[in-house]
Motif scaffolding. Structure first.
Motif, PDB file in Angstrom:
ATOM      1  N   ALA A 440      73.167   4.457  -0.449  1.00 34.41           N
ATOM      2  CA  ALA A 440      73.741   3.404  -0.072  1.00 34.41           C
ATOM      3  C   ALA A 440      75.118   3.117  -0.644  1.00 34.41           C
ATOM      4  O   ALA A 440      76.000   2.465  -0.272  1.00 34.41           O
ATOM      5  N   ASP A 442      75.199   2.713  -4.845  1.00 31.16           N
ATOM      6  CA  ASP A 442      75.168   3.235  -5.668  1.00 31.16           C
ATOM      7  C   ASP A 442      76.642   3.975  -6.621  1.00 31.16           C
ATOM      8  O   ASP A 442      76.172   4.992  -6.197  1.00 31.16           O
ATOM      9  N   ARG A 458      74.988  -0.523  -9.139  1.00 32.90           N
ATOM     10  CA  ARG A 458      73.887  -0.797  -8.466  1.00 32.90           C
ATOM     11  C   ARG A 458      73.945  -1.626  -6.743  1.00 32.90           C
ATOM     12  O   ARG A 458      74.692  -2.957  -7.283  1.00 32.90           O
ATOM     13  N   HIS A 459      73.901  -1.491  -5.700  1.00 34.86           N
ATOM     14  CA  HIS A 459      74.630  -1.905  -5.194  1.00 34.86           C
ATOM     15  C   HIS A 459      74.402  -1.745  -3.787  1.00 34.86           C
ATOM     16  O   HIS A 459      73.671  -0.236  -3.277  1.00 34.86           O
ATOM     17  N   TRP A 460      74.411  -2.121  -2.819  1.00 34.74           N
ATOM     18  CA  TRP A 460      73.912  -2.045  -1.199  1.00 34.74           C
ATOM     19  C   TRP A 460      75.137  -1.149  -0.235  1.00 34.74           C
ATOM     20  O   TRP A 460      74.682  -0.651   0.998  1.00 34.74           O
ATOM     21  N   ASN A 461      76.316  -1.415  -0.682  1.00 37.02           N
ATOM     22  CA  ASN A 461      77.174  -0.694   0.412  1.00 37.02           C
ATOM     23  C   ASN A 461      78.931  -0.409  -1.146  1.00 37.02           C
ATOM     24  O   ASN A 461      78.918  -1.645  -0.646  1.00 37.02           O
ATOM     25  N   GLU A 481      78.135 -10.415  -0.603  1.00 44.59           N
ATOM     26  CA  GLU A 481      76.502 -11.098   0.430  1.00 44.59           C
ATOM     27  C   GLU A 481      77.253 -11.672   1.790  1.00 44.59           C
ATOM     28  O   GLU A 481      76.642 -11.254   2.763  1.00 44.59           O
TER      29      GLU A 481
END
Length: 633
Positions: A440, A442, A458-461, A481
């Motif tokens: 989602a 990286d 490294r991330h979520w979005n 966030e």
């Protein structure tokens, strides 16, 4: 012997030779419905209806159609199967007559109609539909459509489904305020309860009143027991209620994934339902749930009609080759290539049923990187299959023709092989690296020669990302966030990323100037819609006056002085000029941001021209979307 008996006997004879052939076990069969005697089941798989023994075994296909056919229900007399299909656009109700194989259409409504059951005489189908305005809006109501024709009518003047008519036709069990079956753990005002409507006296009785959903009512053959699904133990399970005493007992005890779409046989001896990836059976009154092992013939081929279509639009993405002579583009998930800008013969480079996306050329215009979910592309010996989409490099394998659209043979090399999905490849301007998204969010860089990878972020979005002209930096869009997006820059070698926008409103869509001295992006900081902003990456550029920049422009366009010097590149002509290194002064860079546009309707896209003099963008400020250019200052 009736025609129906002969037809079913033929079906059972078919099961005998099929069992001797190669079989393919199946998962995710859906909407099982038992025959009136509980000996067979009909279910939906691959968008068609199938028939199989209720004890399991090889299934026989009943329908073959490009529409999606589901929710089958057997008539009480066993001669017909009602089902729902979108073969004419939206969901309508159909009936398969088992004695002749004829499919009869019962509804023509523009909205969704879905089968619920039959009347006791097997002459009409009960279905749910949203057709009339209720006090609180258009709700699902049970309707009746007779096989002999006529306008469908309400089963009763009450909203609420699922609903089930009793075997004697005198009572309706229905769910009031039913919440979605997939909404696990719901507690609230939409929690469904079971009600009973006595049609002759128009009397209503509430059967359940819990803080958990109760749904999918089913009648026993004698009409004394009501079976239903409830989440009262934390998972959707089957329960049985004695109508007279209201005594309830739990029949299944699944944990996690629960019971879905149960159906009961007309003799009241068998319930079939979905759970997990399988179809299950429960023998009544005191049996234990058991999965039904189903298979289809390994050589089963769905009879599909070949359709040839010509597409002149609906391109989802495109990429012009660096030499400007070819363009690759995606239509309906397939990668095509043709001449640019004149067009001509178009070649399909992928030819898969899975979707491809994310086109990115190498600088030599001879190779293309893309993402694909296809598993049929060849893998090296011992190479594991990836998960989701993977990255591929396609080049000409024709020694006499390097152009992809003309090569007699193509070579496809797989670049990634991880359990996660890789997407949005971006080849660096020097052609040595490719950046891409993994999972989602990286951000990963791969060296194309060695296939060595570096995870930069490294991330979520992760949003959009672009290379700097010298291939040393990456600018990318990333949410925090609080779902606020900023523009960040990070070295391609790794290290700490820098937030260059630092604003509480969204910043997105970064784009480098060709000389690497400025970055353009979209921002909502001064308006409710995104507009164009830019920032000089070096302080000295930001501090220059308009006169300074005009002097630079004059110097760039004045003819150079002629000097006597040796022929460059050893007499082989001028070498390809290397891009200048991009230098960035990160200190207070967010204070150097300047606005370019202020449209109330905003801007959708923006890129800097190769000479860094103008910005091209798309906006609909005059009523329709068009392309425009503007000088950045």
């Amino acid at each position: 012997m009736t025609r129906m008996d002969r037809w079913l006997m033929m079906g059972w004879f078919l099961f005998i030779p099929l069992s001797a052939l190669a079989q393919t076990p199946i998962k995710f069969a859906r909407y099982p419905a038992p025959s009136p005697d509980g000996a067979r089941i009909v279910f939906s798989y691959q968008g068609d209806l199938w028939l199989a023994p209720a004890t399991g075994g090889t299934a026989q296909r009943l329908t073959v159609h490009e529409g999606y056919e589901f929710a089958p229900i057997w008539s009480p007399d066993g001669k017909k199967i009602a089902f729902t299909s979108d073969r004419y656009g939206n969901d309508d109700v159909f009936v398969l007559h088992l004695d002749t194989g004829r499919v009869q259409r019962l509804t023509w409504f523009s909205g969704r109609d879905r089968t619920l059951g039959w009347t006791p005489d097997s002459q009409a189908v009960i279905f749910e539909s949203q057709r009339d305005w209720e006090p609180y809006g258009v709700r699902f109501v049970p309707y009746v459509a007779r096989l002999e024709g006529g306008t469908p009518y309400r089963l009763h003047d009450v909203e609420g489904t699922p609903a089930a008519l009793s075997p004697d036709g005198k009572q309706v069990a229905f769910v009031r305020r039913d919440s979605a079956w997939w909404r696990k753990g719901y507690r609230g005002s939409a929690t469904g309860d079971l009600w009973l409507h006595h049609l002759e006296t128009n009397r209503f009785v509430r059967l359940t009143e819990t803080d958990t959903p109760d749904t999918f009512p089913m009648w026993s053959a004698d009409g004394r027991t009501l079976y239903f699904v409830s989440e009262r133990d934390g998972t959707y399970n089957l329960y049985a209620m004695d109508i007279a005493t209201r005594r309830t007992r739990q029949l299944t005890h699944f944990k996690g994934d629960g019971v879905r779409f149960p159906q009961i046989s007309a003799n009241g001896k068998l319930i079939t339902f979905e759970q997990g990836m399988d179809i299950w059976r429960l023998d009544l009154p005191n049996g234990k749930p058991e999965p039904i092992a189903l298979a289809i013939p390994a050589n089963d081929e769905r009879g599909m009609q070949e359709v040839v279509r010509t597409f002149s639009g609906n391109i989802s993405e495109y990429a012009i080759s660096p030499n400007g002579k070819e363009v690759a583009f995606v239509v309906r998930g397939e990668v095509f290539i043709t001449r640019f800008p004149d067009g001509g013969i178009t070649r399909n480079l992928s030819e898969t049923i899975e979707p491809e996306s994310g086109l990115s050329w190498l600088p030599d215009s001879k190779s293309l990187v893309f993402a694909s979910e296809a598993s049929r592309f060849p893998l090296s010996k011992g190479e594991p299959a990836g998960g989701g989409s993977d990255l591929y490099l396609i080049t000409s394998d024709d020694p006499d023709e390097p152009r992809l659209r003309r090569a007699r043979k193509l070579k496809i090399e797989r670049l990634t092989q991880t359990p996660e999905s890789e997407s949005s490849p971006r080849v660096s301007p020097d052609g040595k690296k490719v950046a891409f998204r993994r999972g989602a969010g990286d951000l990963v860089v791969m060296e194309l020669e060695t296939k060595k990878e570096r995870v930069l972020v490294r991330h979520w979005n992760l949003g959009e990302f672009v290379w700097s002209p010298d291939s040393r930096w990456l600018a990318y869009e990333q949410e925090d966030e609080n779902y606020n997006a900023d523009i960040w820059i990070i070295s391609a070698e790794g290290g700490e990323p820098v937030n260059i926008t630092r604003h509480p409103r969204n910043d997105s869509s970064p784009s480098w100037s060709a000389d690497g001295r400025a970055l353009v992006f979209l921002s909502e900081r001064d308006t409710d819609s995104p507009n164009i902003y830019f920032v000089f990456l070096r302080k000295e550029d930001d501090e220059k006056t308009r006169a300074d920049r005009e002097d630079e422009e004059d110097a760039r366009h004045d003819p150079p002085k002629k000097e006597e010097k040796a022929e460059p590149n050893g007499g082989r002509g001028a070498a390809e000029p290397k891009p200048k290194e991009v230098h960035i002064d990160f200190e207070d860079i967010h204070l150097r941001i300047r606005p370019v546009t202020r449209y109330a309707d905003g801007v959708q896209e923006a890129v800097i021209s190769p000479d860094a003099e103008r910005i091209a963008y798309r906006t609909a400020y005059q009523g329709q979307s068009d392309l425009y250019t503007i000088k950045w200052d």
